[in-house]
Design an enzyme around this catalytic site. Structure first.
Site, PDB file in Angstrom:
ATOM      1  N   SER A 140      67.505 -31.208 144.407  1.00  0.00           N
ATOM      2  CA  SER A 140      67.178 -30.930 142.937  1.00  0.00           C
ATOM      3  C   SER A 140      68.415 -30.587 142.293  1.00  0.00           C
ATOM      4  O   SER A 140      69.106 -29.726 142.454  1.00  0.00           O
ATOM      5  CB  SER A 140      66.018 -30.073 143.049  1.00  0.00           C
ATOM      6  OG  SER A 140      65.392 -29.889 141.668  1.00  0.00           O
TER       7      SER A 140
ATOM      8  N   ASN B 148      65.484 -35.155 141.147  1.00  0.00           N
ATOM      9  CA  ASN B 148      64.843 -34.541 142.377  1.00  0.00           C
ATOM     10  C   ASN B 148      64.551 -35.582 143.107  1.00  0.00           C
ATOM     11  O   ASN B 148      63.633 -36.512 142.866  1.00  0.00           O
ATOM     12  CB  ASN B 148      63.788 -33.589 142.104  1.00  0.00           C
ATOM     13  CG  ASN B 148      62.819 -33.197 142.997  1.00  0.00           C
ATOM     14  OD1 ASN B 148      62.417 -33.747 143.874  1.00  0.00           O
ATOM     15  ND2 ASN B 148      63.035 -31.845 143.343  1.00  0.00           N
ATOM     16  N   TYR B 149      64.848 -35.454 144.441  1.00  0.00           N
ATOM     17  CA  TYR B 149      64.333 -36.656 145.471  1.00  0.00           C
ATOM     18  C   TYR B 149      63.904 -35.999 146.949  1.00  0.00           C
ATOM     19  O   TYR B 149      64.556 -34.873 147.176  1.00  0.00           O
ATOM     20  CB  TYR B 149      65.463 -37.647 145.857  1.00  0.00           C
ATOM     21  CG  TYR B 149      65.694 -38.543 144.537  1.00  0.00           C
ATOM     22  CD1 TYR B 149      64.824 -39.482 143.963  1.00  0.00           C
ATOM     23  CD2 TYR B 149      66.640 -38.368 143.845  1.00  0.00           C
ATOM     24  CE1 TYR B 149      64.807 -40.188 142.910  1.00  0.00           C
ATOM     25  CE2 TYR B 149      66.934 -39.152 142.537  1.00  0.00           C
ATOM     26  CZ  TYR B 149      66.222 -40.119 142.324  1.00  0.00           C
ATOM     27  OH  TYR B 149      66.249 -40.631 141.207  1.00  0.00           O
ATOM     28  N   ARG B 150      62.897 -36.307 147.536  1.00  0.00           N
ATOM     29  CA  ARG B 150      62.311 -35.311 148.571  1.00  0.00           C
ATOM     30  C   ARG B 150      61.364 -36.236 149.595  1.00  0.00           C
ATOM     31  O   ARG B 150      61.170 -37.399 149.142  1.00  0.00           O
ATOM     32  CB  ARG B 150      61.535 -34.132 147.845  1.00  0.00           C
ATOM     33  CG  ARG B 150      60.106 -34.617 146.893  1.00  0.00           C
ATOM     34  CD  ARG B 150      59.656 -33.646 146.339  1.00  0.00           C
ATOM     35  NE  ARG B 150      58.633 -34.155 145.330  1.00  0.00           N
ATOM     36  CZ  ARG B 150      58.811 -34.587 144.108  1.00  0.00           C
ATOM     37  NH1 ARG B 150      60.008 -34.635 143.601  1.00  0.00           N
ATOM     38  NH2 ARG B 150      57.761 -35.091 143.418  1.00  0.00           N
TER      39      ARG B 150
ATOM     40  N   HIS C 120      68.265 -33.970 134.666  1.00  0.00           N
ATOM     41  CA  HIS C 120      67.423 -33.287 135.912  1.00  0.00           C
ATOM     42  C   HIS C 120      67.037 -34.610 136.692  1.00  0.00           C
ATOM     43  O   HIS C 120      66.944 -35.778 136.445  1.00  0.00           O
ATOM     44  CB  HIS C 120      66.205 -32.971 135.420  1.00  0.00           C
ATOM     45  CG  HIS C 120      65.185 -32.864 136.443  1.00  0.00           C
ATOM     46  ND1 HIS C 120      64.055 -33.862 136.745  1.00  0.00           N
ATOM     47  CD2 HIS C 120      65.064 -31.967 137.447  1.00  0.00           C
ATOM     48  CE1 HIS C 120      63.260 -33.535 137.628  1.00  0.00           C
ATOM     49  NE2 HIS C 120      63.929 -32.054 138.041  1.00  0.00           N
TER      50      HIS C 120
ATOM     51  N   SER D 161      59.251 -15.471 147.364  1.00  0.00           N
ATOM     52  CA  SER D 161      60.065 -16.284 146.572  1.00  0.00           C
ATOM     53  C   SER D 161      61.424 -15.607 146.097  1.00  0.00           C
ATOM     54  O   SER D 161      61.306 -14.433 145.680  1.00  0.00           O
ATOM     55  CB  SER D 161      59.343 -16.785 145.339  1.00  0.00           C
ATOM     56  OG  SER D 161      58.189 -17.814 146.020  1.00  0.00           O
ATOM     57  N   ARG D 162      62.662 -16.112 146.152  1.00  0.00           N
ATOM     58  CA  ARG D 162      63.654 -15.783 145.451  1.00  0.00           C
ATOM     59  C   ARG D 162      63.891 -16.421 144.011  1.00  0.00           C
ATOM     60  O   ARG D 162      64.100 -17.581 143.654  1.00  0.00           O
ATOM     61  CB  ARG D 162      65.079 -16.361 146.299  1.00  0.00           C
ATOM     62  CG  ARG D 162      66.304 -15.724 145.549  1.00  0.00           C
ATOM     63  CD  ARG D 162      67.252 -15.782 146.672  1.00  0.00           C
ATOM     64  NE  ARG D 162      68.000 -16.909 147.110  1.00  0.00           N
ATOM     65  CZ  ARG D 162      69.059 -17.279 146.403  1.00  0.00           C
ATOM     66  NH1 ARG D 162      69.751 -16.447 145.511  1.00  0.00           N
ATOM     67  NH2 ARG D 162      69.587 -18.630 146.520  1.00  0.00           N
TER      68      ARG D 162
END
Length: 424
Positions: free
Chosen positions: A239, A255-257, A253, A407-408
């Site tokens: 991402s 994003n590939y998942r 932007h 979560s960070r």
């Protein structure tokens, strides 16, 4: 031709771009881009090991509520592998000096496998793979191995291209671990000559989905068979959000998942998702034509229907409802893509990753030295405010990460620009 996006309603804005894309006027030859890794070897662009074309890429039968439900499902899971890529666990900070995977050149007394093709590929990455090299060697044909190497290559190629264009700041590398399983690598360049902030993150995580997550999936039409309340999953993705300094250079932007869920009966559900979109402060028709044409060419390798379908999906998703406007000029967006086969969808995703640099870097080079006024810079800050509004109010990956225990937060909000201004 440039104009404020505020003077364009969502529909007229896209009609202008769509008409421009239809003309496909020459934008100029793209310069060949061949980055090299630290040792001087030519780093192969993402996915070039397989260039076969595919036809008939599409969707499997819808489950329950169809594509809308599947989109909501996949978007929630994207919080693990997209914008919230580094949302969990231990972090090691380092300056961007590409790390070795522990597989240096072979020498007397060292196993030959430490200098095999995989080890040589890994030397070009920003950091060693999340998965141990021995595990990757054991399953070279597994889709999880292929996708992890693809997202690592994509991260490295994009970071190298951006650093070369910026010529000033360097990427910091955060390598993090998730105690439940897996980890990731977040690369961030800040306050450079060209880019105010550029983040490119990957994550490779696995474990068991919580019962709450499983219930949410079932409520959206997904039938999941758990064993003792457990649902094993694997997820990985890359991402990025890139915010330039010059108001005439657009933000991008992508994003590939990839996601797998193993049901109690041993059946494995899998799907891909992702996309790429452009958000300019000022609309430039030539830039819009170039960006959409590059994405269209990537999609057309796998079927003539993909670009129009995924372009419309992108237009619909990146919509700021309370403003009544789109976030930018769109691009492509898809979720839950699981047919006709893993290999064919993977090749499509490869083509998409290969289109990132040629779709965007020429626009940066074209505009990074453009002159601008204080008023134009202010307008950029206001448009960035819209970007922030969408990410915090509507982006499902961001919301999923923010409401996930442990979560960070800094990594989840990597997509936010360093500076922005609100407006009424």
């Amino acid at each position: 031709m440039a104009m404020h996006l505020r003077w364009l309603s969502a529909a007229p804005c896209w009609r202008a771009v769509r008409g421009a894309c239809g003309e496909l006027r020459a934008y100029g030859e793209l310069r060949a881009w061949a980055p090299r890794c630290a040792a001087g070897r030519l780093c192969r662009p993402p996915g070039t090991a397989c260039r076969e074309q595919s036809r008939g890429l599409g969707y499997g039968p819808p489950v329950g509520g169809g594509s809308r439900l599947r989109t909501r499902l996949a978007a929630g899971l994207a919080g693990l592998v997209g914008l919230a890529a580094a949302a969990f666990g231990h972090v090691e900070r380092a300056e961007m000096v590409r790390k070795s995977s522990g597989a240096q050149s072979a020498s007397p007394g060292r196993p030959e496998e430490e200098d095999d093709e995989l080890a040589r590929r890994c030397r070009c990455f920003m950091a060693p793979p999340v998965t141990d090299l021995r595990e990757l060697r054991r399953r070279p044909d597994d889709m999880k191995t292929k996708m992890e190497l693809l997202i690592l290559e994509t991260q490295a190629q994009v970071c190298q291209a951006l650093a070369q264009v910026d010529g000033g700041a360097r990427f910091s590398v955060d390598r993090w671990e998730r105690k439940e399983g897996g980890g990731g690598i977040s690369c961030v360049l800040q306050d450079g000559h060209v880019f105010e902030k550029a983040g490119v993150s990957i994550s490779v995580v696995h474990g068991n989905l919580s019962e709450e997550a499983a219930k949410q999936m079932r409520s959206r039409g997904k039938l999941l068979k758990t064993k003792d309340g457990k649902l094993p999953f694997s997820a990985m993705g890359v991402s990025s959000v890139i915010h330039p300094k010059n108001p005439h250079t657009p933000t991008i932007h992508f994003n590939y998942r990839y996601f797998e869920v193993e049901e109690a009966d041993g059946n494995t559900l899998w799907w891909f998702g992702g996309g790429c979109d452009l958000t300019p402060t000022y609309l430039n028709q030539e830039d819009a034509v170039h960006f959409h044409r590059t994405l269209k060419e990537a999609c057309d390798q796998h079927g003539p229907d993909l670009y129009p379908r995924f372009k419309k999906w992108c237009d619909d998703y990146f919509f700021i409802a309370h403003r009544g406007e789109r976030r930018g000029i769109g691009g492509i967006f898809f979720d839950d893509l699981d047919s006709p086969s893993k290999e064919e969808v993977f090749r499509f995703v490869q083509s998409c990753t290969q289109a990132i640099i040629p779709s965007y870097v020429p626009l940066v080079k074209k505009h990074c030295d453009d002159s601008f006024t204080p008023q134009e810079k202010l307008w950029q800050q206001l448009r960035r405010g819209r970007y922030v509004e969408f990410n915090l109010l509507y982006d499902r990956g961001t919301k999923f990460g923010l409401f996930t225990p442990g979560s960070r937060i800094e990594s989840i909000l990597m997509s936010l620009p360093l500076t922005a201004r609100g407006s009424s």
